[in-house]
Write an enzyme that holds these catalytic residues in place. Structure first.
Site, mmCIF file in Angstrom:
data_model
loop_
_atom_site.group_PDB
_atom_site.id
_atom_site.type_symbol
_atom_site.label_atom_id
_atom_site.label_comp_id
_atom_site.label_asym_id
_atom_site.label_seq_id
_atom_site.Cartn_x
_atom_site.Cartn_y
_atom_site.Cartn_z
ATOM 1 N N TRP A 1 28.219 84.155 -16.734
ATOM 2 C CA TRP A 1 28.781 83.017 -15.993
ATOM 3 C C TRP A 1 27.610 82.036 -15.908
ATOM 4 C CZ3 TRP A 1 32.937 80.722 -13.734
ATOM 5 C CH2 TRP A 1 32.690 79.765 -12.767
ATOM 6 N N LYS B 1 43.318 74.512 4.710
ATOM 7 C CA LYS B 1 43.343 75.974 4.553
ATOM 8 C C LYS B 1 44.583 76.572 5.194
ATOM 9 C CE LYS B 1 40.752 76.502 1.831
ATOM 10 N NZ LYS B 1 40.530 75.205 1.430
ATOM 11 N N CYS C 1 27.738 86.958 -13.357
ATOM 12 C CA CYS C 1 27.624 87.706 -14.606
ATOM 13 C C CYS C 1 27.974 89.172 -14.391
ATOM 14 C CB CYS C 1 26.188 87.618 -15.124
ATOM 15 S SG CYS C 1 25.637 85.940 -15.361
ATOM 16 N N ARG D 1 35.052 88.896 -13.270
ATOM 17 C CA ARG D 1 33.923 88.230 -12.600
ATOM 18 C C ARG D 1 33.752 86.804 -13.097
ATOM 19 N NH1 ARG D 1 30.519 92.316 -10.399
ATOM 20 N NH2 ARG D 1 28.636 91.096 -10.636
ATOM 21 N N HIS E 1 46.071 57.654 19.606
ATOM 22 C CA HIS E 1 46.890 56.590 19.002
ATOM 23 C C HIS E 1 48.125 57.155 18.322
ATOM 24 C CE1 HIS E 1 43.564 53.883 19.854
ATOM 25 N NE2 HIS E 1 42.780 54.847 19.410
ATOM 26 N N GLU F 1 47.719 75.638 3.177
ATOM 27 C CA GLU F 1 47.922 76.140 1.805
ATOM 28 C C GLU F 1 48.037 77.656 1.732
ATOM 29 O OE1 GLU F 1 44.905 75.319 -1.132
ATOM 30 O OE2 GLU F 1 43.329 75.329 0.345
ATOM 31 N N ASN G 1 21.869 89.906 -14.371
ATOM 32 C CA ASN G 1 22.803 89.276 -13.428
ATOM 33 C C ASN G 1 21.997 88.836 -12.214
ATOM 34 O OD1 ASN G 1 24.948 88.449 -11.874
ATOM 35 N ND2 ASN G 1 25.370 90.520 -11.084
ATOM 36 N N GLY G 2 22.034 87.537 -11.913
ATOM 37 C CA GLY G 2 21.294 87.020 -10.752
ATOM 38 C C GLY G 2 20.592 85.734 -11.124
ATOM 39 N N GLU H 1 39.551 69.916 6.365
ATOM 40 C CA GLU H 1 39.439 71.115 5.521
ATOM 41 C C GLU H 1 40.064 72.322 6.213
ATOM 42 O OE1 GLU H 1 39.078 71.935 2.651
ATOM 43 O OE2 GLU H 1 38.540 74.044 2.722
ATOM 44 N N LYS I 1 45.067 77.043 -9.223
ATOM 45 C CA LYS I 1 43.633 77.021 -8.891
ATOM 46 C C LYS I 1 43.005 75.725 -9.384
ATOM 47 C CE LYS I 1 39.693 78.147 -7.355
ATOM 48 N NZ LYS I 1 39.463 77.892 -5.911
#
Ligand code: AGP
Length: 615
Positions: A86, A489, A2, A27, A508, A492, A112-113, A485, A610
């Site tokens: 948010w 990274k 937020c 934000r 193998h 990409e 905010n929080g 993963e 995204k």
């Protein structure tokens, strides 16, 4: 996350706050609102949707039109607060948008929080006769301040603070006094000192083109802002002198929090986002799990994790956890394959969809297939109110805040936290749960430690790493998804060819790839047997003069096998089911600094979006 902004001054406060909210859009938000004094009465104008008319999505509600709707409205006030929300607790809606007003209308707040103990406080206030309008944690603040108010807003806010647990920065507008009170603990807050005006906000972006003079509020401090003066005091009531500084950044740097890229900012946010994924849930875990995953079938047949990309790597971690600890058959499915495989789904199957954006077309379509077959579905999603969250209709939000960098980082670690909490529902072992919760609580500090401990070294070696043309990421058991993963990274954002592989499979075929242009990244952590077997794979690579980058929680066991040409990164020990959260961070940093050295478009890599909203 937020954004909050407040204005006290001689100019048009609503215009200043409105423009300040636009600056805070980066934000991420899904609803917005302002509160101001109109003939000494507090008036709020709120909107689901955007600040201004959104040409991309015609018809979407927006604050600007609502502000103009009110024919009495003169678009002017000198004491104003505003908020971009948010959503964390409660879906995006006008009702849940801030500012929230206290029951008798004496106060409006923007926050905010996360107020971790909001449910306890809300029940106490309801028992005292307070009526709640929203589903948010923040609304508790407005009523709590009103409850403690005895003609002194500062004293009422201080009393309210003694009841709060969690991270917050908030602003309070009072009907009776021409002031704004701000408080800070864990979320950012700063004051811009302009020409006959003060602007207080989450960061410098709302006021940077009006003034560069800034005061940073510290945790445990309150600020009282009046027409021509301000006063900072600490929570004990003592006055605090704070020097006036010069805003050190330009606008672009502010939105990235001083980091060069959103991706790096989001990697560094992980100690906080990992904590946010569990902290406001852990104290009422059983209630939370039952509420978020209602009517779980008995005698579960299987748990299927459905996702794409990084989210599927998290799903593969889930598969190991469910099989190994819940002793329930489990699988992790590429959603794009699942859709076309005409999958066999049983009513006693549980299907967990994982998605940061909640808008990934393949995951959405796969989830619909499961829903049509009447199996149990739930979502672990970051964006509140997103399509996948709505189709799932239940599950947990990640509370990671908006992830702007295309390469997903903090969403992965928050997903693994959420997966561990979901699996506690399936594991009827109090000792397991206690141990896991103890280790969970250590994670934010461990994450901070791993970032601080490895980033300097990775920064230095990145130029050498960027010279390799190929990478083989190896991991065994729960580290295999982490290898996938890490490789994703590197692919990409550095545009270097990297493959994640089960380390046992390396013999193998892939071992034929070993040569001086290939770097093997090996994750060597966890239980002894797994460690030993993976060490053997590593020695097979060394025996062929392969170069290695080792991530390990036992340096002593490995260091004599490495040469000066190799790299070793030590990671702290934790439970195997939590280790992906720690082990992935150095791999995120490795990809980031390699890509940075290669001058890649890190936040917006070529060819990538995204959120992949097409199949
Ligand atoms: C990860 O870094 C990528 N940006 C991509 O693989 C992403 O994880 C995938 O598209 C899934 O997105 P979602 O989590 O929003 O569903």
């Amino acid at each position: 996350m937020c954004g909050i902004v407040g204005y006290v001054g001689s100019k048009n406060g609503i215009e200043a706050v409105f423009n300040g909210l636009i600056r805070l859009e980066y934000r991420g938000y899904d609803s917005v609102g302002v509160a101001f004094k109109d003939k000494n009465k507090i008036k709020t104008v709120k909107s689901h949707g955007r600040i201004k008319k959104n040409d991309v999505v015609p018809g979407m509600p927006n604050l600007e039109e609502k502000l103009k709707e009110d024919e009495k409205f003169k678009f002017n006030s000198n004491i104003v607060i505003g908020h971009t929300r948010w959503a964390t607790h409660g879906a995006p809606s006008e009702k849940n948008a801030h500012p929230h007003v206290s029951m008798k209308g004496n106060f409006a707040i923007v926050h905010n929080g996360i107020i971790e103990n909001y449910l306890t406080l809300k029940n106490e206030l309801i028992n005292k006769g307070y009526k709640f309008e929203s589903e948010t944690d923040s609304e508790v603040l407005a009523h709590l301040i009103e409850y403690f108010y005895e003609n002194d807003i500062l004293s009422a806010v201080k009393k309210a603070l003694t009841k709060l647990e969690g991270a917050y920065s908030f602003l309070v507008l009072s009907e009776a006094e021409d002031v704004i009170v701000g408080a800070k603990k864990g979320s950012p807050l700063c004051l811009g000192l302009g020409e006959k005006e003060f602007i207080i906000s989450s960061d410098e972006s709302p006021f940077i083109d009006r003034t560069k003079k800034v005061i940073y509020i510290n945790d445990g401090e309150l600020i009282l802002i009046e027409k021509n003066k301000y006063n900072i005091i600490n929570f004990e009531g003592l006055n605090v002198e704070r020097e006036i500084e010069e805003v050190p950044y330009d606008l672009e740097a502010i939105t990235k929090g001083g980091y060069d890229h959103f991706m790096l900012k989001e990697i560094h946010e992980q100690p906080t986002t990992i904590k946010n994924a569990f902290i406001s849930r852990i104290d009422h875990l059983d209630t939370m799990l039952r509420d978020n995953f209602p009517k779980l079938p008995r005698n579960i047949n299987r748990v299927i994790y459905l996702a794409c990309g990084t989210s599927l790597c998290a799903g593969k971690v889930g598969m190991y956890i469910t099989e190994k600890y819940a002793k329930i058959p489990s699988r992790a499915e590429y959603a794009s394959e699942f859709i076309y495989r005409d999958p066999v789904i049983f009513e006693k199957d549980i299907c967990i969809a994982l998605s940061q954006s909640g808008e990934t077309a393949d995951t959405k379509e796969a989830l619909k297939i499961v829903k049509e077959k009447n199996a149990y579905i739930a979502g672990l999603v970051n964006v509140v109110g997103s399509q996948i969250a709505r189709i799932a209709g239940k599950g947990m939000y990640l509370h990671a805040g908006p992830e702007i960098g295309v390469a997903s980082t903090k969403a992965f670690t928050s997903q693994v936290v959420a997966i561990n909490m979901f699996n506690m529902l399936l594991i009827d072992d109090i000792k397991y749960r206690e141990k896991l919760i103890d280790e969970l609580k250590k994670l934010p500090d461990l994450a901070e430690q791993i970032i601080r401990g490895t980033e300097p070294k990775i920064k230095v070696i990145a130029p050498e790493i960027s010279k390799f043309s190929d990478f083989l990421y190896l991991g065994r058991d729960i580290n295999y998804p982490v290898a996938l993963e890490g490789a994703l990274k590197m692919k990409e954002i550095a545009y270097l060819h990297a493959e994640g592989y089960s380390s046992g499979e390396m013999k193998h075929g892939p071992i034929a790839l070993i040569d001086k242009n290939l770097l093997t990244v090996c994750i060597l952590t966890g239980e002894k047997e797994i460690y030993k077997k993976t060490l053997n794979n590593l020695l097979e690579i060394k025996a062929r003069s392969g170069r290695v980058f080792v991530l390990t929680d036992d340096v002593q066991a490995i260091k004599d096998h490495l040469s000066d040409e190799d790299y070793i990164i030590e990671v702290p020990k934790t439970l195997p089911q939590l280790s992906p959260i720690i082990n992935v961070i150095p791999l995120q940093l490795l990809a980031y600094y390699t890509a940075k050295h290669l001058k890649r478009e890190i936040d917006k890599p070529r060819n990538l979006a995204k959120s992949v909203t097409v199949e």
